[in-house]
Scaffold this motif. Sequence first.
Motif, PDB file in Angstrom:
ATOM      1  N   ASP A 147       0.833  -1.210   0.000  1.00 28.44           N
ATOM      2  CA  ASP A 147       0.000   0.000   0.000  1.00 28.44           C
ATOM      3  C   ASP A 147       0.867   1.260   0.000  1.00 28.44           C
ATOM      4  N   ILE A 148       1.937   1.203   0.792  1.00 30.71           N
ATOM      5  CA  ILE A 148       2.807   2.385   0.880  1.00 30.71           C
ATOM      6  C   ILE A 148       3.551   2.617  -0.425  1.00 30.71           C
ATOM      7  N   ILE A 149       4.037   1.525  -1.009  1.00 24.42           N
ATOM      8  CA  ILE A 149       4.736   1.653  -2.292  1.00 24.42           C
ATOM      9  C   ILE A 149       3.808   2.264  -3.335  1.00 24.42           C
ATOM     10  N   LYS A 150       2.567   1.787  -3.348  1.00 26.31           N
ATOM     11  CA  LYS A 150       1.594   2.303  -4.306  1.00 26.31           C
ATOM     12  C   LYS A 150       1.354   3.795  -4.075  1.00 26.31           C
ATOM     13  N   PHE A 151       1.198   4.151  -2.811  1.00 25.42           N
ATOM     14  CA  PHE A 151       0.962   5.560  -2.485  1.00 25.42           C
ATOM     15  C   PHE A 151       2.116   6.421  -2.990  1.00 25.42           C
ATOM     16  N   ILE A 152       3.341   5.974  -2.721  1.00 20.50           N
ATOM     17  CA  ILE A 152       4.501   6.780  -3.119  1.00 20.50           C
ATOM     18  C   ILE A 152       4.593   6.871  -4.640  1.00 20.50           C
ATOM     19  N   LYS A 153       4.303   5.754  -5.316  1.00 19.04           N
ATOM     20  CA  LYS A 153       4.376   5.785  -6.790  1.00 19.04           C
ATOM     21  C   LYS A 153       3.321   6.719  -7.376  1.00 19.04           C
ATOM     22  N   ASN A 154       2.208   6.863  -6.662  1.00 20.27           N
ATOM     23  CA  ASN A 154       1.189   7.818  -7.117  1.00 20.27           C
ATOM     24  C   ASN A 154       1.558   9.251  -6.761  1.00 20.27           C
ATOM     25  N   ASN A 155       2.606   9.411  -5.973  1.00 15.89           N
ATOM     26  CA  ASN A 155       3.029  10.749  -5.551  1.00 15.89           C
ATOM     27  C   ASN A 155       4.500  10.962  -5.878  1.00 15.89           C
ATOM     28  N   GLN A 156       4.840  10.635  -7.144  1.00 14.53           N
ATOM     29  CA  GLN A 156       6.228  10.677  -7.598  1.00 14.53           C
ATOM     30  C   GLN A 156       6.862  12.037  -7.350  1.00 14.53           C
ATOM     31  N   GLU A 157       8.129  11.996  -6.949  1.00 15.10           N
ATOM     32  CA  GLU A 157       8.968  13.186  -6.811  1.00 15.10           C
ATOM     33  C   GLU A 157       8.525  14.117  -5.698  1.00 15.10           C
ATOM     34  N   LYS A 158       7.557  13.677  -4.910  1.00 11.77           N
ATOM     35  CA  LYS A 158       7.180  14.512  -3.769  1.00 11.77           C
ATOM     36  C   LYS A 158       7.997  14.076  -2.556  1.00 11.77           C
ATOM     37  N   SER A 159       8.284  15.035  -1.682  1.00  8.75           N
ATOM     38  CA  SER A 159       9.021  14.731  -0.449  1.00  8.75           C
ATOM     39  C   SER A 159       8.074  14.170   0.592  1.00  8.75           C
ATOM     40  N   GLY A 160       8.522  13.116   1.278  1.00  5.15           N
ATOM     41  CA  GLY A 160       7.672  12.549   2.308  1.00  5.15           C
ATOM     42  C   GLY A 160       8.459  11.920   3.441  1.00  5.15           C
ATOM     43  N   ILE A 161       7.821  11.826   4.589  1.00  5.25           N
ATOM     44  CA  ILE A 161       8.426  11.184   5.758  1.00  5.25           C
ATOM     45  C   ILE A 161       7.547   9.997   6.148  1.00  5.25           C
ATOM     46  N   ILE A 162       8.174   8.868   6.442  1.00  2.69           N
ATOM     47  CA  ILE A 162       7.421   7.720   6.955  1.00  2.69           C
ATOM     48  C   ILE A 162       7.927   7.414   8.360  1.00  2.69           C
ATOM     49  N   TYR A 163       7.044   7.498   9.338  1.00  2.00           N
ATOM     50  CA  TYR A 163       7.438   7.207  10.710  1.00  2.00           C
ATOM     51  C   TYR A 163       7.117   5.761  11.085  1.00  2.00           C
ATOM     52  N   CYS A 164       8.117   5.063  11.631  1.00  2.37           N
ATOM     53  CA  CYS A 164       7.918   3.723  12.177  1.00  2.37           C
ATOM     54  C   CYS A 164       8.330   3.762  13.643  1.00  2.37           C
ATOM     55  N   LEU A 165       7.793   2.826  14.415  1.00  6.93           N
ATOM     56  CA  LEU A 165       8.099   2.833  15.843  1.00  6.93           C
ATOM     57  C   LEU A 165       9.486   2.300  16.162  1.00  6.93           C
ATOM     58  N   SER A 166       9.902   1.257  15.432  1.00  5.49           N
ATOM     59  CA  SER A 166      11.176   0.635  15.809  1.00  5.49           C
ATOM     60  C   SER A 166      12.254   0.913  14.763  1.00  5.49           C
ATOM     61  N   ARG A 167      13.474   0.924  15.248  1.00  4.86           N
ATOM     62  CA  ARG A 167      14.614   1.128  14.359  1.00  4.86           C
ATOM     63  C   ARG A 167      14.700   0.012  13.318  1.00  4.86           C
ATOM     64  N   LYS A 168      14.373  -1.206  13.780  1.00  8.17           N
ATOM     65  CA  LYS A 168      14.447  -2.365  12.893  1.00  8.17           C
ATOM     66  C   LYS A 168      13.494  -2.172  11.715  1.00  8.17           C
ATOM     67  N   LYS A 169      12.277  -1.753  12.034  1.00  9.34           N
ATOM     68  CA  LYS A 169      11.277  -1.549  10.977  1.00  9.34           C
ATOM     69  C   LYS A 169      11.712  -0.441  10.030  1.00  9.34           C
ATOM     70  N   VAL A 170      12.319   0.614  10.586  1.00 10.95           N
ATOM     71  CA  VAL A 170      12.823   1.715   9.760  1.00 10.95           C
ATOM     72  C   VAL A 170      13.774   1.163   8.702  1.00 10.95           C
ATOM     73  N   GLU A 171      14.713   0.332   9.147  1.00  6.47           N
ATOM     74  CA  GLU A 171      15.708  -0.183   8.205  1.00  6.47           C
ATOM     75  C   GLU A 171      15.085  -1.136   7.192  1.00  6.47           C
ATOM     76  N   GLU A 172      14.210  -2.011   7.691  1.00  3.88           N
ATOM     77  CA  GLU A 172      13.538  -2.964   6.785  1.00  3.88           C
ATOM     78  C   GLU A 172      12.758  -2.233   5.702  1.00  3.88           C
ATOM     79  N   LEU A 173      11.955  -1.262   6.147  1.00  4.67           N
ATOM     80  CA  LEU A 173      11.080  -0.595   5.191  1.00  4.67           C
ATOM     81  C   LEU A 173      11.889   0.223   4.181  1.00  4.67           C
TER      82      LEU A 173
END
Length: 418
Positions: free
Chosen positions: A225-251
């Motif tokens: 879902d997130i990939i789709k959202f970003i692809k629909n919003n090409q070249e726009k700046s965005g921040i994605i917040y995750c709770l854990s450092r591990k998830k940050v790196e994975e995502l």
Amino acid sequence: MAGKKINLTDQLKKYFGFDTFKGNQEAIIQNLLAGNDTFVLMPTGGGKSLCYQLPSLMMEGTGVVISPLIALMKNQVDAMRNFSEEDGIAHFINSSLNKGAIDQVKSDILSGKTKLLYVAPESLTKEENVEFLKTVTISFYAVDEAHCISEWGHDFRPEYRRIRPIINEIGKAPVIALTATATPKVQHDIQKNLGMVDAEVFKSSFNRPNLYYEVRPKTNNVDRDIIKFIKNNQEKSGIIYCLSRKKVEELAEILQANGINARAYHAGMDSATRTQNQDDFLMEKIDVIVATIAFGMGIDKPDVRFVIHYDIPKSLEGYYQETGRAGRDGGEGQCITFYTNKDLQKLEKFMQGKPVAEQEIGKQLLLETAAYAESSVCRRKTLLHYFGEEYMEENCGNCDNCLNPKKQVEAQELLCTV
Ligand code: ADP
Ligand code: MG
């Protein structure tokens, strides 16, 4: 001279080059100049600093600004020096200065050059600084980021609670407290702790009409879902917040593997990489930053077009601050949160091991966030209500519940059939 007020607009132009005041700034400054305790609740970017910077230049003595972060202090001092010919006009004292530098600061203050002195609360409470400040003419005390006083705020700092006794020891002067955190609980805590329950309160609206709020169900397909959202919003700046450092790196890796120009940011990374990623984001070399909430404080990128919460934020306050980093320039800002009540249990587990009182507060804040996520009421209305503000519009026209009120209809239908 009843009613005679100084023309502040001239002073504003003279010192800062601005033609007009923003929001309540002028009334706030008048109140402080009149020697009254002043409480300012204004969203981030509203222009709180000017409310003490301008009066400091017009008053006798030095204004003492208590501020929590060395980085913020340095930015502010640099900004003040830009407006003035005189480097000694603003200084800071904190743990980063050596003895020689501190002596220079003190000599500038005593010579009357310095109109604003920024200190961290840890420095303010040091015996040698208290003794020094006793010898200084202080025009006022400004407590910036005053929510740090309250355990109900998003950045509680116990040393902030020592400010009032220290002020009493150094010598009284008017106090101006400023924060972008406006929940009634936090407000009450601040006023009580700073001994300023009778202060005049200046509260601006916290509504951000250009921000679009949406909560989506978090499923096993959330990454897609997130990939789709970003692809629909090409070249726009965005921040994605995750709770854990591990998830940050994975995502971040998943996004990169899908051709998205994304990088990670969290406090556990080595500081060179972290700073590089942050700078690349600010300089638009990368579109998306995947981060823990360590990212954002004091960062002012005006054209962030979306903020995604991968996990439920820990409090509505945090949610407001984090989503608030979108659309600073007044343009589009999409705030998308992925929510599943399974995350609540995960978060509650995180809290175990903390002191019981802290757990209780944490749980309460979390439940309020969950209620927001599950609600079919206008997001803006709920959010502003949380800040003690009543939003009067029937339909805000810029949140999922107002644009697509299907859930509510279904709920009503359900009720009718019971
Ligand atoms: P806050 O502390 O409330 O988040 P700041 O004090 O950092 O906000 O101010 C945000 C921005 O607004 C700064 O760039 C500042 O120079 C600008 N600003 C403040 N007052 C005015 C004004 N009266 N006119 C134009 N710009 C202003
Ligand atoms: Mg500020």
